[in-house]
Structures are given as C-alpha cells and as structure tokens.
Design a protein around this motif. Structure first.
Motif, PDB file in Angstrom:
ATOM      1  N   GLU A   7       0.796  -1.218   0.000  1.00  0.00           N
ATOM      2  CA  GLU A   7       0.000   0.000   0.000  1.00  0.00           C
ATOM      3  C   GLU A   7       0.836   1.280   0.000  1.00  0.00           C
ATOM      4  O   GLU A   7       1.954   1.327   0.516  1.00  0.00           O
ATOM      5  CB  GLU A   7      -0.945   0.032   1.209  1.00  0.00           C
ATOM      6  CG  GLU A   7      -0.316   0.408   2.533  1.00  0.00           C
ATOM      7  CD  GLU A   7       0.399  -0.724   3.222  1.00  0.00           C
ATOM      8  OE1 GLU A   7       0.989  -0.492   4.286  1.00  0.00           O
ATOM      9  OE2 GLU A   7       0.373  -1.865   2.704  1.00  0.00           O
ATOM     10  N   LEU A   9      -0.181   5.238   1.151  1.00  0.00           N
ATOM     11  CA  LEU A   9      -1.253   5.973   1.818  1.00  0.00           C
ATOM     12  C   LEU A   9      -0.749   7.327   2.294  1.00  0.00           C
ATOM     13  O   LEU A   9       0.421   7.663   2.112  1.00  0.00           O
ATOM     14  CB  LEU A   9      -1.822   5.153   2.991  1.00  0.00           C
ATOM     15  CG  LEU A   9      -0.853   4.587   4.033  1.00  0.00           C
ATOM     16  CD1 LEU A   9      -0.404   5.650   5.034  1.00  0.00           C
ATOM     17  CD2 LEU A   9      -1.482   3.432   4.789  1.00  0.00           C
ATOM     18  N   GLY A  44       2.844   4.637   4.295  1.00  0.00           N
ATOM     19  CA  GLY A  44       2.559   3.233   4.002  1.00  0.00           C
ATOM     20  C   GLY A  44       3.866   2.470   4.055  1.00  0.00           C
ATOM     21  O   GLY A  44       4.866   2.897   3.450  1.00  0.00           O
ATOM     22  N   TYR A  47       5.408   1.647   0.669  1.00  0.00           N
ATOM     23  CA  TYR A  47       5.761   2.906   0.000  1.00  0.00           C
ATOM     24  C   TYR A  47       7.043   3.474   0.607  1.00  0.00           C
ATOM     25  O   TYR A  47       7.971   3.873  -0.124  1.00  0.00           O
ATOM     26  CB  TYR A  47       4.621   3.910   0.151  1.00  0.00           C
ATOM     27  CG  TYR A  47       4.896   5.243  -0.519  1.00  0.00           C
ATOM     28  CD1 TYR A  47       4.530   5.465  -1.844  1.00  0.00           C
ATOM     29  CD2 TYR A  47       5.522   6.281   0.168  1.00  0.00           C
ATOM     30  CE1 TYR A  47       4.775   6.684  -2.463  1.00  0.00           C
ATOM     31  CE2 TYR A  47       5.783   7.499  -0.439  1.00  0.00           C
ATOM     32  CZ  TYR A  47       5.403   7.699  -1.758  1.00  0.00           C
ATOM     33  OH  TYR A  47       5.669   8.904  -2.367  1.00  0.00           O
ATOM     34  N   THR A  97      -6.114   5.776   0.948  1.00  0.00           N
ATOM     35  CA  THR A  97      -6.185   5.396   2.357  1.00  0.00           C
ATOM     36  C   THR A  97      -5.522   6.464   3.226  1.00  0.00           C
ATOM     37  O   THR A  97      -4.485   7.024   2.863  1.00  0.00           O
ATOM     38  CB  THR A  97      -5.476   4.047   2.578  1.00  0.00           C
ATOM     39  OG1 THR A  97      -6.193   3.028   1.889  1.00  0.00           O
ATOM     40  CG2 THR A  97      -5.402   3.688   4.059  1.00  0.00           C
ATOM     41  N   ASP A 120      -6.078   1.244  -2.771  1.00  0.00           N
ATOM     42  CA  ASP A 120      -5.046   0.210  -2.646  1.00  0.00           C
ATOM     43  C   ASP A 120      -5.611  -1.149  -2.259  1.00  0.00           C
ATOM     44  O   ASP A 120      -4.969  -2.173  -2.468  1.00  0.00           O
ATOM     45  CB  ASP A 120      -3.969   0.646  -1.635  1.00  0.00           C
ATOM     46  CG  ASP A 120      -4.536   0.971  -0.278  1.00  0.00           C
ATOM     47  OD1 ASP A 120      -4.625   0.068   0.559  1.00  0.00           O
ATOM     48  OD2 ASP A 120      -4.886   2.148  -0.054  1.00  0.00           O
ATOM     49  N   THR A 140       2.872  -5.217   5.729  1.00  0.00           N
ATOM     50  CA  THR A 140       1.966  -4.241   6.349  1.00  0.00           C
ATOM     51  C   THR A 140       0.502  -4.460   5.949  1.00  0.00           C
ATOM     52  O   THR A 140       0.063  -5.583   5.769  1.00  0.00           O
ATOM     53  CB  THR A 140       2.461  -2.799   6.067  1.00  0.00           C
ATOM     54  OG1 THR A 140       3.872  -2.754   6.213  1.00  0.00           O
ATOM     55  CG2 THR A 140       1.880  -1.820   7.084  1.00  0.00           C
ATOM     56  N   CYS A 141      -0.257  -3.381   5.792  1.00  0.00           N
ATOM     57  CA  CYS A 141      -1.711  -3.458   5.593  1.00  0.00           C
ATOM     58  C   CYS A 141      -2.101  -4.231   4.345  1.00  0.00           C
ATOM     59  O   CYS A 141      -3.180  -4.822   4.277  1.00  0.00           O
ATOM     60  CB  CYS A 141      -2.316  -2.059   5.515  1.00  0.00           C
ATOM     61  SG  CYS A 141      -1.847  -0.945   6.836  1.00  0.00           S
ATOM     62  N   SER A 142      -1.251  -4.214   3.344  1.00  0.00           N
ATOM     63  CA  SER A 142      -1.595  -4.824   2.063  1.00  0.00           C
ATOM     64  C   SER A 142      -1.859  -6.321   2.185  1.00  0.00           C
ATOM     65  O   SER A 142      -2.583  -6.891   1.373  1.00  0.00           O
ATOM     66  CB  SER A 142      -0.492  -4.569   1.034  1.00  0.00           C
ATOM     67  OG  SER A 142       0.759  -5.004   1.528  1.00  0.00           O
TER      68      SER A 142
END
Length: 322
Positions: A7, A9, A44, A47, A97, A120, A140-142
C-alpha cells in the motif's frame, strides 16, 4: 531491480503546537483541549520502503494500486523524485487510504486507519514481474485488507516459485486484523515462500502468541526463511539464521522526533546492503558470516536512526550514510 509491493497511503501526522514538540498540547491548554494540526505526509510501509531504497540508490520499482486523486498524484510524484519506477502501479478513482498518527512522549507512533473503499485495497495480481527483478518485498496493511491481500499473497507465492528472492515485514496493525488466529495461520502459510523475514520484537511476540518467542522463531526458520531479522527499538537489531547462528548490533543514539518509517527504513537498508554483499538469494544469505551480518545490520541501524531524527517517514539518502 528490487520490487516493493503493497500500500501507499497518506499519514496525517500531528504538527508542532506553538512552543511545543510535534503533537504536543499548546501551552495553557487543558490536556485534550486544543487539537494539533494534522499534516499530510506520504506513507505506508511498502511505500516508505520503496522510497528509502530509491534514496539509497538501489534500482527499485513500486507495485501497488494508487488513487487518481490529488493524494495519489503526490504519492507517485514522491516516488519518481527519488528514482523509483512506477510502471507497475495500477490506478483507480477510489480515494487514498488515510492513517491518522498519534505520537507518544517517547516518539513512538500509533495509527488509526480510514480504509473503506480505498484504491489500494483493490490491487489485482499483475503479470509476471520483469526478468531483471532480484528481490520482492511485501508487508503491512496490504497483506490484511481484502480483496487486495489475496492478490499480494498470490504475487508472493508466484514470484518465490520462479526463484525471486522475497522479503516479508508483517508490520502488524492489530486494529485492522479482525481474526488474530486466522491471520497467524495465514502468516505461517507465507513462510515457505519467504527468504528474509524482518519484524519488530513486538510483532514477533504477537505472531508467536506464546511466552517462548525464541522457540517460535526457530519454528519459523525451519519452515522457510534463511534468516529472521528483529528490530529492538533503540536497543538495536539482531539476526537469527537457519543454522542457529546470529549476532546483534546496538542502536544508534539520536534525539528522536518520531519513529514513523523507521522499520521501513530498516527493510530498505537491509535489502540495499545485502545486494552489496551479493546476498539477495537464500543460498547466499545462508553463507553470510558474522562480519558481513554486522555490516548489514549496522548500516540498517544508522539509516533508521536518521529517519527517527526527523518528523514523518523521511529516510536518508546515500550521501547521509557515507
């Protein structure tokens, strides 16, 4: 080329209140009175990792789905400014996000996420990555938010099976994980496809879900990763290898502004320095001696310290580490 997938964000970070530190309560205000201004910053975990790799000079590409809104444009502009290839980025009209950061007195950061209907989350499995790819980094969040999480997981498995070196940083955000046991089981299912596992000691304890974290790390190593790197906050970084060897380096002492992006900087610095040792493969990683590991970990500790010395995720450039 190193591909970082996951992601992108916008972090909303508390700004400095008049006469105070970032996120502090203005003088004369009751606790919880006035709210600090929130400053938008690119962020992110993946990122930040891609940006840090670009700043260190590693050929890097970012693989994600990014909004066509103004935040999305700013995210891509930031990557391009640091030399990161964005050809693998998918685009969508959904919003970006948002992660609202709260900074504690010791500089550590907590987050609240606004993720419903964001771009994302709708990432789709891309065609095979280019033949010149030497490593794939995810985390992470992804790997939590569906339907994109399943696509990132499929990317991890496919690229590992065709011989690409893979690195994973779970970077646990418990507020996004609805079923902890299901996530832990899914994490264990990723390990046979992972060459390098990096995580904080807090994340290791959460994933192990046992008092014997060392035993859990030995179990994880037996299922796939050639090495597990642990970050210990200001106390430094350690590594444990499949053969039972390992070492640790102390943290670099700096005046901490916040810790946003520190772990992501470690990810990037590890991959960058391992590339310098020609160790972006599981067999090569297994052959690294203690001196080489100390060099890699020390480089990562210095890079993370610089990130902690300034607000937001602002990893260092190569010249700052020379």
């Amino acid at each position: 080329m190193i591909v970082v997938a996951g992601e992108a964000l916008i972090d909303l970070v508390p700004g400095a209140a008049p006469g105070g530190t970032p996120g502090s309560t203005p003088p004369g205000s009751p606790a919880g009175g006035e709210l600090p201004a929130l400053l938008p910053r690119r962020g992110g975990g993946p990122y930040n990792t891609a940006m840090a790799l670009g700043r260190l000079g590693s050929p890097t590409a970012f693989c994600s789905r990014v909004s066509t809104d103004s935040f999305g444009e700013a995210l891509l502009s930031g990557l391009r400014a640091d030399g990161v290839d964005t050809a693998l980025v998918q685009r969508g009209p959904e919003p970006t996000t948002l992660a609202v950061a709260s900074i504690s007195a010791d500089g550590s950061a907590g987050y609240g996420f606004y993720v419903e209907g964001t771009a994302d989350r709708l990432f789709e499995l891309p065609a095979a990555l280019p033949d010149g790819v030497t490593a794939l980094s995810l985390g992470t969040c992804s790997l939590v938010l569906e339907p994109g999480a399943s696509a990132y997981e499929a990317l991890l498995r496919r690229e590992a099976e065709r011989g690409v070196f893979t690195a994973l940083d779970p970077n646990i955000r418990t507020g996004l994980i609805a079923d902890a046991d299901a996530y832990r089981a899914r994490f264990r299912g990723w390990l046979p496809y992972v060459g390098l596992l990096k995580l904080s000691v807090e994340d290791a304890a959460w994933l192990a879900d046992t008092d014997d974290v060392d035993a859990a790390i030995r179990e994880w190593l037996a299922t796939g990763p050639a090495a597990v790197v642990l970050t210990h906050g200001g106390d430094g970084i350690s590594v444990r290898c499949q053969d039972g060897s390992g070492c640790a380096v102390p943290g670099e002492r700096v005046e901490i502004v916040d810790t946003i992006g520190a772990g992501d900087t470690v990810n990037a610095a590890l991959l960058h320095r391992l590339a310098a040792h020609h160790a972006l493969s599981a067999p090569a990683l297994a052959k690294l001696d203690e001196a080489a590991w100390r060099d890699v970990l020390g480089f990562a500790a210095r890079a993370a310290a610089i990130t902690c010395s300034r607000p937001g995720a602002e990893p260092p450039y190569a010249a700052e580490l020379t």
